[in-house]
Every structure is written in C-alpha cells, then in structure tokens.
Write a protein that holds these residues in place. Structure first.
Motif: not given
Length: 210
Positions: A157-169
């Motif tokens: 619901a919060t990241l939308g259609e284009h989530p950025t890469r989490p730094e821990h991944w």
C-alpha cells in the motif's frame, strides 16, 4: 524396505579428461546448458553452504541468477542468516545436483557483495510482488504468518508500483577457486574431475578417487 537399501545405479554418462574444457566456467556453461535442454527440474537451484563465526555450518537452496568471469551470482537479504554468516566468514560452497543427468557441480571460494548498480538492475527486473516481498520479509527472524502478511499488505500500500531496492537486499558473488564436476558411474566408480586455481592464477585439473 530399509532406508539403507534405497539406491540407484548411475550408468547414463561418463566423464573423461579429454572431454573437459580448459576453463571450468566453460565446462559449467556446457553442463548448465544441457541441464536446461534436458528440462531438469529447477536447473538453477543450488545448495549454498556457509559457516558462522563459530564454525557452525548451515545450508539452504538459492537460485543462480548469473555467472561470468567474476563468478556466480545470487541474491538475498544481507541481514539473513546466510548474509550474516558471509559477513563473518566470507568463504562458501555451492552445489548443483541434477539427478536426471546423474551429475553434480561443486564450487568453493570467497563471497563478496556485487555493486549497487548490479543489484539495482536486477531488483528492478523482478516481479512487483517479489520487490515488495524484499521489503516485507525480515528474513531469518521469528515472525507469525499473520504478521508477515500484514507487513506485505503495508508495503504494497505504501511503496506503490515502483518500490526502490532496500539497502539490506542485494547480490552476492562467489568467485570459484575450486570447481568439481561429478558424473555418476556404475558400481560407485564415479568420475570426479576437479579444477583448482593455483598461485599463478592458472586452473589445474585433476581426477579424484570417488
């Protein structure tokens, strides 16, 4: 039937020094190509074995996502057990097992994180649900199924259609220094041909007793 009585005979193929490529990467390419052509189940699945700072080993299946002159690449949460193991002990082993072809490949060597750009490129190529899952899952930490699904719904619901890469991944690359090709043979007289990288950065091949 006793479990000890379960066995298969391996008689489909053989492996001779004269058939081997000069470089293990080329030999790996040939065998992986054959595994895909033979429609082997999960041809890119490989067992990753690591050890923690106390020398305690653990193993799990990960998926091959690339290989080149630098090594073999897979992706994970850097805070997972395997990620933390590699932080403490950056030497690991990968094992492919293709029962249909009666073959194994084992690779051993140091593991390092790949570049941010490479991780970004692969992350953005993944399905949307997989990208959200990278945010939602605190990999290897205790969690209930309900909490996991709630986290997924929250990030979806919060990241939308284009989530950025989490730094821990991101990606990890094993750079092989030892590569063994194992071909099952009759009477348990299996073929084991191993490439070892010497001090001059040259690959030396030997046959090992089965």
């Amino acid at each position: 039937m006793s479990i000890a009585d379960i066995r298969n005979e391996y008689e489909r193929f053989s492996l001779d020094e004269s058939e081997m490529a000069e470089h293990p990467r080329e030999q790996f390419h040939q065998w992986l190509k054959q595994a895909i052509e033979w429609d082997v189940a999960e041809p890119t699945a490989m067992t990753l074995a690591t050890a923690d700072e106390h020398g305690r080993p653990s193993a799990r299946i990960v998926l091959l996502k690339g290989y080149d002159e630098q090594g073999v690449t897979f992706y994970t949460n850097y805070h997972s057990r395997k990620g933390l193991d590699i932080d403490h002990n950056p030497w690991a082993s990968l094992l492919f097992f293709w029962p249909t072809l009666q073959r194994q490949i084992r690779l051993e060597g140091p593991v390092n994180r790949i570049s941010t750009a490479e991780s970004e490129h692969y992350f953005n190529s993944r399905p949307l649900a997989s990208r959200i899952g990278a945010w939602a899952s605190p990999q290897s930490e205790p969690i209930t199924r309900q909490e996991l699904e709630q986290r997924f719904e929250h990030y979806a619901a919060t990241l939308g259609e284009h989530p950025t890469r989490p730094e821990h991944w991101g990606g990890l690359r094993l750079t092989p220094q030892h590569v063994e090709f194992w071909q099952g043979r009759a009477n348990r007289l299996h073929d084991r041909l191993v490439y070892e990288l010497n001090d001059q950065e040259q690959w030396i091949m030997d046959r090992l007793a089965p």
